[in-house]
Design an enzyme around this catalytic site. Structure first.
Site, PDB file in Angstrom:
ATOM      1  N   SER B  64     119.202 -14.542  74.996  1.00 58.18           N
ATOM      2  CA  SER B  64     119.430 -13.604  76.100  1.00 58.18           C
ATOM      3  C   SER B  64     119.607 -12.152  75.665  1.00 58.18           C
ATOM      4  O   SER B  64     119.583 -11.254  76.508  1.00 58.18           O
ATOM      5  CB  SER B  64     120.652 -14.023  76.910  1.00 58.18           C
ATOM      6  OG  SER B  64     120.382 -15.210  77.613  1.00 58.18           O
ATOM      7  N   LYS B  67     116.999  -9.937  76.861  1.00 63.05           N
ATOM      8  CA  LYS B  67     116.968  -9.418  78.234  1.00 63.05           C
ATOM      9  C   LYS B  67     117.138  -7.900  78.269  1.00 63.05           C
ATOM     10  O   LYS B  67     116.694  -7.239  79.206  1.00 63.05           O
ATOM     11  CB  LYS B  67     118.069 -10.093  79.063  1.00 63.05           C
ATOM     12  CG  LYS B  67     117.840 -11.598  79.261  1.00 63.05           C
ATOM     13  CD  LYS B  67     119.040 -12.275  79.929  1.00 63.05           C
ATOM     14  CE  LYS B  67     118.795 -13.777  80.098  1.00 63.05           C
ATOM     15  NZ  LYS B  67     120.005 -14.481  80.601  1.00 63.05           N
ATOM     16  N   TYR B 192     109.277 -15.864  80.271  1.00 66.94           N
ATOM     17  CA  TYR B 192     110.728 -15.762  80.102  1.00 66.94           C
ATOM     18  C   TYR B 192     111.198 -16.556  78.875  1.00 66.94           C
ATOM     19  O   TYR B 192     111.955 -16.054  78.049  1.00 66.94           O
ATOM     20  CB  TYR B 192     111.437 -16.256  81.369  1.00 66.94           C
ATOM     21  CG  TYR B 192     112.927 -16.378  81.235  1.00 66.94           C
ATOM     22  CD1 TYR B 192     113.746 -15.255  81.274  1.00 66.94           C
ATOM     23  CD2 TYR B 192     113.533 -17.624  81.057  1.00 66.94           C
ATOM     24  CE1 TYR B 192     115.128 -15.364  81.147  1.00 66.94           C
ATOM     25  CE2 TYR B 192     114.911 -17.744  80.929  1.00 66.94           C
ATOM     26  CZ  TYR B 192     115.694 -16.621  80.970  1.00 66.94           C
ATOM     27  OH  TYR B 192     117.048 -16.728  80.827  1.00 66.94           O
ATOM     28  N   TYR B 244     128.134 -12.313  80.949  1.00 76.42           N
ATOM     29  CA  TYR B 244     128.303 -13.248  82.070  1.00 76.42           C
ATOM     30  C   TYR B 244     129.728 -13.167  82.618  1.00 76.42           C
ATOM     31  O   TYR B 244     130.265 -12.070  82.765  1.00 76.42           O
ATOM     32  CB  TYR B 244     127.936 -14.674  81.642  1.00 76.42           C
ATOM     33  CG  TYR B 244     126.644 -14.729  80.876  1.00 76.42           C
ATOM     34  CD1 TYR B 244     125.454 -14.299  81.481  1.00 76.42           C
ATOM     35  CD2 TYR B 244     126.590 -15.159  79.560  1.00 76.42           C
ATOM     36  CE1 TYR B 244     124.254 -14.334  80.776  1.00 76.42           C
ATOM     37  CE2 TYR B 244     125.389 -15.196  78.859  1.00 76.42           C
ATOM     38  CZ  TYR B 244     124.233 -14.775  79.477  1.00 76.42           C
ATOM     39  OH  TYR B 244     123.072 -14.809  78.786  1.00 76.42           O
ATOM     40  N   VAL B 262     122.677 -17.044  73.645  1.00 77.67           N
ATOM     41  CA  VAL B 262     123.216 -18.368  73.407  1.00 77.67           C
ATOM     42  C   VAL B 262     122.921 -18.845  71.978  1.00 77.67           C
ATOM     43  O   VAL B 262     123.489 -19.830  71.505  1.00 77.67           O
ATOM     44  CB  VAL B 262     122.671 -19.349  74.477  1.00 77.67           C
ATOM     45  CG1 VAL B 262     121.245 -19.755  74.153  1.00 77.67           C
ATOM     46  CG2 VAL B 262     123.544 -20.569  74.628  1.00 77.67           C
TER      47      VAL B 262
END
Lengths: 310, 310, 310, 310
Positions: B64, B67, B192, B244, B262
């Site tokens: 991630s 991103k 993705y 998050y 992760v």
């Protein structure tokens, strides 16, 4: 570089011309009646110099901005034990939402949504008693502010909110059901409403917040108000949760730790640089001052004060 | 002041001694098997100087963290139109939650939760096509990184996630139901997963993030990668949503805009000062690197780099 | 007492005069185009006698009414083991909601919301295979219906739903993430859409449901279709969950176990007395047939058939 | 057919042998102390004949079973206007959940969850005043019961619940915020707690519910208590919502409209046939009497009284 005095005066001029001034909070009658044309701004820099414009000397109800001061007192008392009764995360929900309390067993997401600030109030009432908590709050603020004229707890407004604040009363009873309120609902909530009913003007508010710019030191007398670490924690939480479910947009547009109130005030801090108070009573759809936010956005554009700016 | 080289070496030493190293992500077999004893850190300062320690040269799946790069590309393409398809607010929910999408009609809360990052991927696939999007991503990264050895998209891992990523497939179908996915679910999700399967080491990742420290300029060649404003937006969103539902705690403990993955990587930015990559594969209960976070906390304590620090 | 033939003819006349006929489902193009003026009703009594009126011989897509037949097959196969994969409670949410699946770990609330019916489909596909499951469904229905002309699975419609049913695809992927779907998403969902695409007329549907009135016995040949206990369970769940988040209002107004479909059909059962099918394509705001419900309400007023009636 | 007297005696014997007797409600001290070995059942048939066994003459707190009587009074007063203040749908949530009230603006899902029953209480207080509402309740019950010895409102228990019922107080304040409570929170909630504190025995409760079996007529004097239509509505809502988020399972297992209370009582109605009260203080995980439910399941198996039974 253009002087701060000139910048603030430019912003004042711009804001006068704004047609869309938002709406006052409808659910508190006294606040609903405030004239939308008010606008004031005050900045205290690291040397203690004050820059102000507009209605910066006019009193308004700081409402939820007061949660910053309540948190400072409670953090100083409880330290990290506080985080067992309130969490440190953005809620992703409106300021008065009760939903998360159910699945999260009465532990509010952060100390700036209503539920969290009520827990903070409960801690202060446990320590100081109902009357004493009000005294403690004023004892925090008085030495920070050079001229306390007109700074007071508006008991009438507090009473009005107490009589109509069914949603806050619901939140408090709900948390008491989970043993996260230790005093009577009436006392804890009574103090909470009085804290919110603090009446200040922008100059006073900017001064009151100045210890947050100075790593916890009151710049007027050099005395420590809050530890450096707890000051940083307070600023981090202002950044993350200071504007409810509009906190992300505020971070993107303004890029400063800030805390808004439904009376139209915002306190924003530039660590090591400035403490800023702005007031314009009209709110946006998230319950944050429409022109207050715009003023801060313009200020940061002109000064480069965003914490995300190189 | 102690030198950065010494600080990073002290942290390396401290982290070696940590017993509790968290747990690897169980739901992606390849990631689950990574040795918990890995730890690496790399810092690029404003002058482009690299400080590194531990396994800073060892490749890991940035997951991630990618991103951030996807968002940079999409922001550069779409500008503020992007915010009609994804919002700017912390979600208050786990990274893979689908709940808010229902009441918010398929518009994800921010570009860093899975749903939001999938929308960003969809934008890139719309612009560049499925193959082209991968090229665009590498074209962004290659000039930022001095030594691209071992930096690649791990197709095998991407394939593995594609075959088992039912939750992400659910999110994507759900958003497509609301017309917020414009390409086929397979293509958007395929890209993705490939973006997430970027394999980099800490030194490469710190270099790749350096434009975010430098107001959008690639410090290696002086070329602009992203506008100053969009860079600040990216940093603000990293601060607000980069970890998050552990973002608040990260802001309190570390006080820097950061993005976790992760795979155990975190990219953190000190605007104008440093770009930091840290890697330790064990995660805490929110899915963020346990020792990575601890390393950053120690680094900030030793350097005073928090944006909330005076 | 007025004869059933006369009652049904009165209702037909009343319904012809209704101005507000609801709206067809917009999200399935073929269903959206159905003429709102259709209305049909058919009743099979305990002696197998058929009473019918209006367009009772005209085919329509029974859609979710088919979930009753799917459930009957699965209950017969799995018995009470079924309840480990789907619960027995009203959901309190719309038919296609995904929210509860998150907190309830992929176990749907009941077999009549989409998620639950998809699990039921998955069970049938596990047992019979994708093609076989369709065969099993028709093998259940054929002996129940005296004239099967025009009763078929509309593959074209199923295909159309398959290509646009992103929300159902999201639900299925989401449950697969929790291991509550054992076959491929494509197969399970493919069968689900085909089951829903059953085309029947009111007379056929009333006959097909007659075993539910007769404690599980097919009244046409005296053979048992479902055990008495599972028949009661099916009826109880039709009462509790057969009209999604409009089930309570249906119980109050009609007082019979019933199951609606988005094509405008409703099957309602008077245990030991009658099996009733009604069809009118216009839906109310909960997705249940507007005039279908009204027709049943009138029927029950005229006959006293509510299970809550003395 | 075996006689009802024999059936009830068999059930009594079976229940004596049950080892797992559930748990008493822990949150109300007086209820928590009740002996788990109590068990009683009473059935009034359509001719007014009473069949009883076990502790059927022993008083217990009927708690939420009283909501049936409150609803009857309010329906008689308000008719269908009631449904503007409370809905008719199963909630899919626990009895004391506050979550739906937020998105549904203070309108409870049904009159049997706490929030809904509090609205019903508010209606009665509006009509009769705080004292008068208690009188109206007793005036409803007295003519229904042949021997009112020991039937009374337990003020001490009501007081105890009033002092500790923070969750109900939260619900009430929350609804008052949405103007769905018209009296003071103290009065409405005060009456609610008193209604719940009704002390009755099974024989009295079965008699009190007998008008629901008889289409609204008091079988003891032939006088109408409630219109036929409102009686059916009450029964339908008992079926749909009478056991909170265990209502579906109750409908499947028992198949009768019923209402449970946290004191361990259940009232179940077989329209036109019987009114049944059962009491066993141990609860299952949904807050409904464990052996009470089991007793009714056995009764229905032995008598075939399910409304879903042919």
């Amino acid at each position: 570089m253009v002087s701060l005095a000139q910048i603030i005066s430019e912003i004042s001029y711009e804001m006068q011309g704004e047609k869309d001034r938002g709406k006052t909070a409808s659910y508190i009658p006294s606040l609903a009646q405030v004239d939308l044309h008010h606008w004031g701004m005050a900045i205290v820099d690291r040397d203690g110099k004050m820059y102000a414009s507009g209605d910066s000397h006019k009193q308004f109800s700081i409402q939820s901005v007061s949660k910053v001061f309540g948190l400072s007192l409670a953090l100083d008392l409880e330290g990290d034990d506080l985080w067992e009764r309130v969490r440190q995360e953005p809620s992703g929900s409106p300021f008065n939402s009760i939903i998360q309390l159910e699945s999260e067993h009465g532990i509010p997401r952060n100390p700036f949504i209503n539920a969290g600030a009520i827990v903070v109030s409960d801690i202060l009432v446990s320590k100081y008693g109902f009357q004493g908590a009000q005294g403690a709050l004023l004892q925090l603020l008085n030495p920070l502010v050079s001229n306390i004229d007109g700074m007071f707890i508006d008991y009438e407004l507090a009473q009005e909110e107490d009589e109509t604040g069914f949603r806050n009363r619901a939140l408090t009873n709900y948390m008491k059901n989970f043993d996260n309120i230790h005093n009577s609902v009436d006392e804890t909530l009574g103090f909470y409403f009085r804290q919110c009913a603090l009446s200040m003007n922008c100059q006073q508010l900017a001064e009151a917040g100045a210890f947050l710019m100075s790593a916890g030191i009151n710049p007027r007398n050099g005395k420590r108000v809050l530890s450096t670490r707890h000051t940083q924690t307070t600023l981090a939480l202002m950044m993350m949760c200071g504007h409810y479910d509009g906190s992300g947009a505020f971070a993107v547009r303004v890029g400063l730790p800030g805390k808004s109130g439904v009376g139209g005030g915002i306190l924003a801090i530039v660590p090591g640089v400035a403490s800023i108070a702005v007031w314009s009573p009209g709110l946006n759809e998230k319950g944050n001052s429409l022109l207050g936010t715009k003023s801060l956005e313009r200020l940061v554009q002109k000064t480069g004060w965003s914490v995300f700016r190189y």
